[in-house]
Design a protein around this motif. Sequence first.
Motif, PDB file in Angstrom:
ATOM      1  N   CYS A  36      32.104   9.967 -43.303  1.00 47.26           N
ATOM      2  CA  CYS A  36      31.482   8.947 -42.457  1.00 47.26           C
ATOM      3  C   CYS A  36      30.276   9.519 -41.725  1.00 47.26           C
ATOM      4  O   CYS A  36      30.090  10.736 -41.696  1.00 47.26           O
ATOM      5  CB  CYS A  36      32.491   8.399 -41.447  1.00 47.26           C
ATOM      6  SG  CYS A  36      33.122   9.623 -40.310  1.00 47.26           S
ATOM      7  N   ASP A  58      31.712   0.858 -45.194  1.00 49.27           N
ATOM      8  CA  ASP A  58      32.471   0.608 -43.959  1.00 49.27           C
ATOM      9  C   ASP A  58      32.697   1.884 -43.127  1.00 49.27           C
ATOM     10  O   ASP A  58      33.298   1.822 -42.058  1.00 49.27           O
ATOM     11  CB  ASP A  58      33.803  -0.079 -44.262  1.00 49.27           C
ATOM     12  CG  ASP A  58      34.724   0.776 -45.118  1.00 49.27           C
ATOM     13  OD1 ASP A  58      34.246   1.750 -45.741  1.00 49.27           O
ATOM     14  OD2 ASP A  58      35.937   0.482 -45.158  1.00 49.27           O
ATOM     15  N   ARG A  59      32.198   3.019 -43.635  1.00 51.22           N
ATOM     16  CA  ARG A  59      32.297   4.251 -42.828  1.00 51.22           C
ATOM     17  C   ARG A  59      30.903   4.690 -42.358  1.00 51.22           C
ATOM     18  O   ARG A  59      30.730   5.807 -41.871  1.00 51.22           O
ATOM     19  CB  ARG A  59      32.963   5.383 -43.617  1.00 51.22           C
ATOM     20  CG  ARG A  59      34.340   5.048 -44.205  1.00 51.22           C
ATOM     21  CD  ARG A  59      35.452   4.988 -43.189  1.00 51.22           C
ATOM     22  NE  ARG A  59      35.889   6.256 -42.647  1.00 51.22           N
ATOM     23  CZ  ARG A  59      36.775   7.089 -43.218  1.00 51.22           C
ATOM     24  NH1 ARG A  59      37.285   6.796 -44.402  1.00 51.22           N
ATOM     25  NH2 ARG A  59      37.154   8.195 -42.621  1.00 51.22           N
ATOM     26  N   TYR A  61      28.228   4.018 -39.578  1.00 52.27           N
ATOM     27  CA  TYR A  61      28.312   3.428 -38.251  1.00 52.27           C
ATOM     28  C   TYR A  61      26.930   3.345 -37.607  1.00 52.27           C
ATOM     29  O   TYR A  61      26.028   4.121 -37.927  1.00 52.27           O
ATOM     30  CB  TYR A  61      29.259   4.249 -37.379  1.00 52.27           C
ATOM     31  CG  TYR A  61      30.671   4.278 -37.941  1.00 52.27           C
ATOM     32  CD1 TYR A  61      31.506   3.160 -37.868  1.00 52.27           C
ATOM     33  CD2 TYR A  61      31.163   5.418 -38.574  1.00 52.27           C
ATOM     34  CE1 TYR A  61      32.794   3.181 -38.393  1.00 52.27           C
ATOM     35  CE2 TYR A  61      32.445   5.456 -39.095  1.00 52.27           C
ATOM     36  CZ  TYR A  61      33.255   4.337 -39.004  1.00 52.27           C
ATOM     37  OH  TYR A  61      34.522   4.352 -39.531  1.00 52.27           O
ATOM     38  N   GLU A  66      30.351   4.201 -31.793  1.00 51.00           N
ATOM     39  CA  GLU A  66      31.128   3.322 -32.687  1.00 51.00           C
ATOM     40  C   GLU A  66      31.919   4.173 -33.686  1.00 51.00           C
ATOM     41  O   GLU A  66      33.092   3.891 -33.976  1.00 51.00           O
ATOM     42  CB  GLU A  66      30.180   2.371 -33.442  1.00 51.00           C
ATOM     43  CG  GLU A  66      30.939   1.364 -34.267  1.00 51.00           C
ATOM     44  CD  GLU A  66      30.081   0.667 -35.340  1.00 51.00           C
ATOM     45  OE1 GLU A  66      30.437  -0.462 -35.704  1.00 51.00           O
ATOM     46  OE2 GLU A  66      29.105   1.254 -35.831  1.00 51.00           O
ATOM     47  N   ALA A  69      34.972   5.784 -31.965  1.00 53.30           N
ATOM     48  CA  ALA A  69      35.975   4.772 -31.592  1.00 53.30           C
ATOM     49  C   ALA A  69      36.703   4.251 -32.835  1.00 53.30           C
ATOM     50  O   ALA A  69      37.932   4.163 -32.856  1.00 53.30           O
ATOM     51  CB  ALA A  69      35.292   3.620 -30.850  1.00 53.30           C
ATOM     52  N   LYS A  70      35.969   3.934 -33.887  1.00 55.89           N
ATOM     53  CA  LYS A  70      36.593   3.339 -35.078  1.00 55.89           C
ATOM     54  C   LYS A  70      37.369   4.378 -35.878  1.00 55.89           C
ATOM     55  O   LYS A  70      38.448   4.092 -36.400  1.00 55.89           O
ATOM     56  CB  LYS A  70      35.534   2.662 -35.939  1.00 55.89           C
ATOM     57  CG  LYS A  70      34.951   1.439 -35.239  1.00 55.89           C
ATOM     58  CD  LYS A  70      34.525   0.368 -36.223  1.00 55.89           C
ATOM     59  CE  LYS A  70      34.205  -0.920 -35.494  1.00 55.89           C
ATOM     60  NZ  LYS A  70      33.019  -1.584 -36.002  1.00 55.89           N
ATOM     61  N   GLU A  71      36.829   5.586 -36.001  1.00 51.78           N
ATOM     62  CA  GLU A  71      37.548   6.632 -36.747  1.00 51.78           C
ATOM     63  C   GLU A  71      38.871   6.960 -36.050  1.00 51.78           C
ATOM     64  O   GLU A  71      39.882   7.211 -36.711  1.00 51.78           O
ATOM     65  CB  GLU A  71      36.682   7.886 -36.889  1.00 51.78           C
ATOM     66  CG  GLU A  71      35.534   7.735 -37.870  1.00 51.78           C
ATOM     67  CD  GLU A  71      35.975   7.646 -39.334  1.00 51.78           C
ATOM     68  OE1 GLU A  71      36.888   8.387 -39.731  1.00 51.78           O
ATOM     69  OE2 GLU A  71      35.402   6.808 -40.074  1.00 51.78           O
ATOM     70  N   GLN A  73      40.788   5.047 -34.638  1.00 51.34           N
ATOM     71  CA  GLN A  73      41.812   4.016 -34.894  1.00 51.34           C
ATOM     72  C   GLN A  73      42.341   4.046 -36.326  1.00 51.34           C
ATOM     73  O   GLN A  73      43.327   3.370 -36.634  1.00 51.34           O
ATOM     74  CB  GLN A  73      41.216   2.632 -34.606  1.00 51.34           C
ATOM     75  CG  GLN A  73      41.128   2.330 -33.123  1.00 51.34           C
ATOM     76  CD  GLN A  73      40.167   1.201 -32.821  1.00 51.34           C
ATOM     77  OE1 GLN A  73      39.810   0.431 -33.699  1.00 51.34           O
ATOM     78  NE2 GLN A  73      39.750   1.130 -31.575  1.00 51.34           N
ATOM     79  N   LEU A  74      41.689   4.787 -37.208  1.00 50.57           N
ATOM     80  CA  LEU A  74      42.139   4.840 -38.611  1.00 50.57           C
ATOM     81  C   LEU A  74      43.432   5.641 -38.720  1.00 50.57           C
ATOM     82  O   LEU A  74      43.709   6.501 -37.884  1.00 50.57           O
ATOM     83  CB  LEU A  74      41.064   5.500 -39.483  1.00 50.57           C
ATOM     84  CG  LEU A  74      39.778   4.704 -39.707  1.00 50.57           C
ATOM     85  CD1 LEU A  74      38.782   5.531 -40.530  1.00 50.57           C
ATOM     86  CD2 LEU A  74      40.058   3.382 -40.394  1.00 50.57           C
ATOM     87  N   ARG A  79      41.294   9.190 -41.381  1.00 52.62           N
ATOM     88  CA  ARG A  79      40.211   9.405 -40.411  1.00 52.62           C
ATOM     89  C   ARG A  79      39.605  10.806 -40.525  1.00 52.62           C
ATOM     90  O   ARG A  79      40.222  11.717 -41.058  1.00 52.62           O
ATOM     91  CB  ARG A  79      40.684   9.144 -38.987  1.00 52.62           C
ATOM     92  CG  ARG A  79      41.675  10.125 -38.452  1.00 52.62           C
ATOM     93  CD  ARG A  79      41.872   9.938 -36.953  1.00 52.62           C
ATOM     94  NE  ARG A  79      43.040  10.685 -36.532  1.00 52.62           N
ATOM     95  CZ  ARG A  79      44.209  10.142 -36.259  1.00 52.62           C
ATOM     96  NH1 ARG A  79      44.404   8.834 -36.343  1.00 52.62           N
ATOM     97  NH2 ARG A  79      45.213  10.905 -35.881  1.00 52.62           N
TER      98      ARG A  79
END
Length: 390
Positions: A36, A58-59, A61, A66, A69-71, A73-74, A79
Amino acid sequence: MKRKLRMGMVGGGKDAFIGAVHRIAAFMDGKIELVCGAFSIDPEISRQSAEELFVAPDRLYANYEEMIAKEAQLPEGERMDFLTIVTPNFLHFGPAKLALENGFDVVVEKPMTVTLDEAKELKAIVEKTGRTLCLTHTYSGYPMVKQAKAMVKDGHFGKIRKIVVEYPQGWLSRLSEREGNAGAAWRADPKKSGLSLVMGDIGTHAAHLAEYVSGLKITELCADLSTLVEGRLLDDDGSVLLRFDNGAKGVLMASQISAGEENAVRIRIYGEKGGVEWANEDPNNLIIKMLDQPRQLYRTGNAYTAPYTLSSFATHNTRIPAGHPEGLLEAFANIYRNFAATTSAKREGRTPSPEELDFPSVDDGVRGMAFVQNVVTSNASNEKWTKFDV
Ligand code: NAD
């Protein structure tokens, strides 16, 4: 580890210099994959970079906030494991802090931050979270630099008395920051670069090399900084006298107006019995100069027999048989390999070996920022000799 470590990147897009070097280095041993990124300040360049690097859409950012934060949550199996930060200096602290606080390890470029306070804060976060921060002081990754360190440590040269370290470059001999050179533009901008251009950009490499190879610590310094290209907002040349904690004396020169020079990093260390010399432009050679003896030339990758055996640190960081040159990319890859081995060992509950732990850390980052701060303080003072405060 039964899988590759997953790397994210902030910076290092198609518009960048050192990001591509990081990827080559990270991938060299097949133990790290890029999953990512937020690769550029320019969204279109970031998108193109992700596409060319086969990063899933989708990886990709919009920014590091962002991404982290998003990684975070994976699921654990997807992640990123660590974040590589290859942005201009003023954009190291924010992503490093956020990544560490969200459970990610960090590889960050030098200088670690733009202020000593930020550096100390990162150290406190590393200690609190137990995460690993690796600082890419490239020159410490070379096998012959590690050999020099091992020989100094073994007492080969006796008590160390003198250290001469120099880093001349010529690429800022003109006002390149006003001629469309983006890398020069942010480096010469006090808000983006830090207190000193020359000391932040390359003086930190030289200071780290001096302390790394000698195993000594700078305790006092006396600095003279100059801006020799008219119109430049920060210094581009500096000379520093050094005193070390065993009484040794030193000289550090960092200059970006040494017209015609490339990356002529060189270190010479002299003890009571002899000295050692290493130069970046000839990195597979280590010159040993003992009192009353002919000079010796140690070369990377040789299976010398005792008493000339290369140290375990030199051989651990050598990849190919003698005579095939190893260079900056391999030195960079050594830093990644040792960092990856250390973080993998921690994940597996194994204690990393001393060779695996041999990469620049958050402590080196704090000392680097202290070096810049103390040099600037000394330069501005009338007394000149300045205690090395950390
Ligand atoms: P550069 O200007 O070539 O590249 C900077 C990159 O960061 C670009 O891709 C830019 O778009 C991106 N960027 C800027 N702001 C961003 C943001 N907010 N979000 C995401 N990306 C952003 O700079 P460089 O020469 O590659 O240097 C980067 C860092 O690496 C600096 O700290 C520099 O000191 C260091 N460096 C270290 C070495 C070494 O030998 N270890 C060598 C060169 C550079």
